[in-house]
Design a protein around this motif. Structure first.
Motif, PDB file in Angstrom:
ATOM      1  N   ALA A 120      45.228  -5.633 -52.889  1.00  0.00           N
ATOM      2  CA  ALA A 120      44.144  -6.050 -53.782  1.00  0.00           C
ATOM      3  C   ALA A 120      42.871  -5.251 -53.507  1.00  0.00           C
ATOM      4  O   ALA A 120      42.188  -4.803 -54.435  1.00  0.00           O
ATOM      5  CB  ALA A 120      43.880  -7.544 -53.627  1.00  0.00           C
ATOM      6  N   ALA A 121      42.561  -5.045 -52.244  1.00  0.00           N
ATOM      7  CA  ALA A 121      41.368  -4.272 -51.889  1.00  0.00           C
ATOM      8  C   ALA A 121      41.500  -2.826 -52.335  1.00  0.00           C
ATOM      9  O   ALA A 121      40.533  -2.235 -52.822  1.00  0.00           O
ATOM     10  CB  ALA A 121      41.137  -4.348 -50.389  1.00  0.00           C
ATOM     11  N   ARG A 122      42.672  -2.258 -52.187  1.00  0.00           N
ATOM     12  CA  ARG A 122      42.871  -0.868 -52.608  1.00  0.00           C
ATOM     13  C   ARG A 122      42.749  -0.695 -54.116  1.00  0.00           C
ATOM     14  O   ARG A 122      42.408   0.376 -54.587  1.00  0.00           O
ATOM     15  CB  ARG A 122      44.228  -0.362 -52.125  1.00  0.00           C
ATOM     16  CG  ARG A 122      44.208  -0.025 -50.655  1.00  0.00           C
ATOM     17  CD  ARG A 122      45.486   0.610 -50.208  1.00  0.00           C
ATOM     18  NE  ARG A 122      45.338   1.131 -48.861  1.00  0.00           N
ATOM     19  CZ  ARG A 122      46.345   1.359 -48.051  1.00  0.00           C
ATOM     20  NH1 ARG A 122      47.587   1.115 -48.447  1.00  0.00           N
ATOM     21  NH2 ARG A 122      46.129   1.833 -46.843  1.00  0.00           N
ATOM     22  N   GLU A 123      43.016  -1.748 -54.852  1.00  0.00           N
ATOM     23  CA  GLU A 123      42.864  -1.678 -56.304  1.00  0.00           C
ATOM     24  C   GLU A 123      41.401  -1.681 -56.718  1.00  0.00           C
ATOM     25  O   GLU A 123      41.037  -1.027 -57.685  1.00  0.00           O
ATOM     26  CB  GLU A 123      43.596  -2.842 -56.969  1.00  0.00           C
ATOM     27  CG  GLU A 123      45.101  -2.711 -56.917  1.00  0.00           C
ATOM     28  CD  GLU A 123      45.823  -3.899 -57.511  1.00  0.00           C
ATOM     29  OE1 GLU A 123      45.175  -4.776 -58.128  1.00  0.00           O
ATOM     30  OE2 GLU A 123      47.056  -3.969 -57.348  1.00  0.00           O
ATOM     31  N   ILE A 124      40.564  -2.407 -55.997  1.00  0.00           N
ATOM     32  CA  ILE A 124      39.158  -2.504 -56.396  1.00  0.00           C
ATOM     33  C   ILE A 124      38.238  -1.525 -55.668  1.00  0.00           C
ATOM     34  O   ILE A 124      37.197  -1.156 -56.193  1.00  0.00           O
ATOM     35  CB  ILE A 124      38.616  -3.936 -56.202  1.00  0.00           C
ATOM     36  CG1 ILE A 124      38.652  -4.326 -54.729  1.00  0.00           C
ATOM     37  CG2 ILE A 124      39.344  -4.930 -57.055  1.00  0.00           C
ATOM     38  CD1 ILE A 124      37.666  -5.375 -54.367  1.00  0.00           C
ATOM     39  N   ALA A 125      38.614  -1.094 -54.484  1.00  0.00           N
ATOM     40  CA  ALA A 125      37.715  -0.289 -53.648  1.00  0.00           C
ATOM     41  C   ALA A 125      37.241   1.006 -54.309  1.00  0.00           C
ATOM     42  O   ALA A 125      36.051   1.330 -54.218  1.00  0.00           O
ATOM     43  CB  ALA A 125      38.360   0.005 -52.301  1.00  0.00           C
ATOM     44  N   PRO A 126      38.108   1.775 -54.963  1.00  0.00           N
ATOM     45  CA  PRO A 126      37.630   3.040 -55.526  1.00  0.00           C
ATOM     46  C   PRO A 126      36.500   2.896 -56.543  1.00  0.00           C
ATOM     47  O   PRO A 126      35.672   3.793 -56.683  1.00  0.00           O
ATOM     48  CB  PRO A 126      38.882   3.626 -56.185  1.00  0.00           C
ATOM     49  CG  PRO A 126      40.011   3.018 -55.440  1.00  0.00           C
ATOM     50  CD  PRO A 126      39.547   1.623 -55.108  1.00  0.00           C
ATOM     51  N   ALA A 127      36.435   1.763 -57.221  1.00  0.00           N
ATOM     52  CA  ALA A 127      35.401   1.551 -58.230  1.00  0.00           C
ATOM     53  C   ALA A 127      34.113   0.975 -57.653  1.00  0.00           C
ATOM     54  O   ALA A 127      33.111   0.873 -58.362  1.00  0.00           O
ATOM     55  CB  ALA A 127      35.928   0.623 -59.327  1.00  0.00           C
ATOM     56  N   ARG A 128      34.126   0.598 -56.398  1.00  0.00           N
ATOM     57  CA  ARG A 128      32.949  -0.008 -55.783  1.00  0.00           C
ATOM     58  C   ARG A 128      31.966   1.069 -55.339  1.00  0.00           C
ATOM     59  O   ARG A 128      32.340   2.038 -54.669  1.00  0.00           O
ATOM     60  CB  ARG A 128      33.340  -0.844 -54.558  1.00  0.00           C
ATOM     61  CG  ARG A 128      34.282  -1.998 -54.805  1.00  0.00           C
ATOM     62  CD  ARG A 128      33.666  -3.078 -55.614  1.00  0.00           C
ATOM     63  NE  ARG A 128      32.405  -3.522 -55.047  1.00  0.00           N
ATOM     64  CZ  ARG A 128      31.911  -4.738 -55.217  1.00  0.00           C
ATOM     65  NH1 ARG A 128      32.555  -5.620 -55.924  1.00  0.00           N
ATOM     66  NH2 ARG A 128      30.748  -5.056 -54.683  1.00  0.00           N
TER      67      ARG A 128
END
Length: 96
Positions: A64-72
């Motif tokens: 889940a973190a890897r899915e959102i991290a790049p956009a943060r």
């Protein structure tokens, strides 16, 4: 089962204080957006070589973190200081 990621990278020694601030912001952002981060540590081997150690409660939390991290923006800011980045992932088999 816990999962640990080890992120090894190099920075300009002049950026050490800024790296620590950006790492703290990244940890806070990921914790609030993707539950399951059990622990996050930042250490250095020498003035240029650093390692981030993040422990997740499960593979699903890491995913889940890897899915959102790049956009943060916190991810972009933290990794803009890094070069020669390598990442390893391991499942914790025994905890003592």
């Amino acid at each position: 089962m816990s999962v640990v990621t080890l992120t090894r990278f190099r920075i300009d020694p002049a950026d050490a204080a800024e790296l620590r601030l950006r790492h703290a912001a990244l940890v806070s952002a990921i914790r609030s957006a993707a539950p399951g981060l059990a622990e996050a540590r930042l250490g250095k081997l020498d003035d240029e070589t650093w390692i981030g150690i993040w422990r997740w409660e499960s593979t699903e939390g890491l995913r889940a973190a890897r899915e959102i991290a790049p956009a943060r923006p916190e991810s972009t800011a933290a990794f803009s200081l890094a070069r020669d980045v390598t990442v390893e992932q391991m499942e914790i088999i025994d905890e003592g």
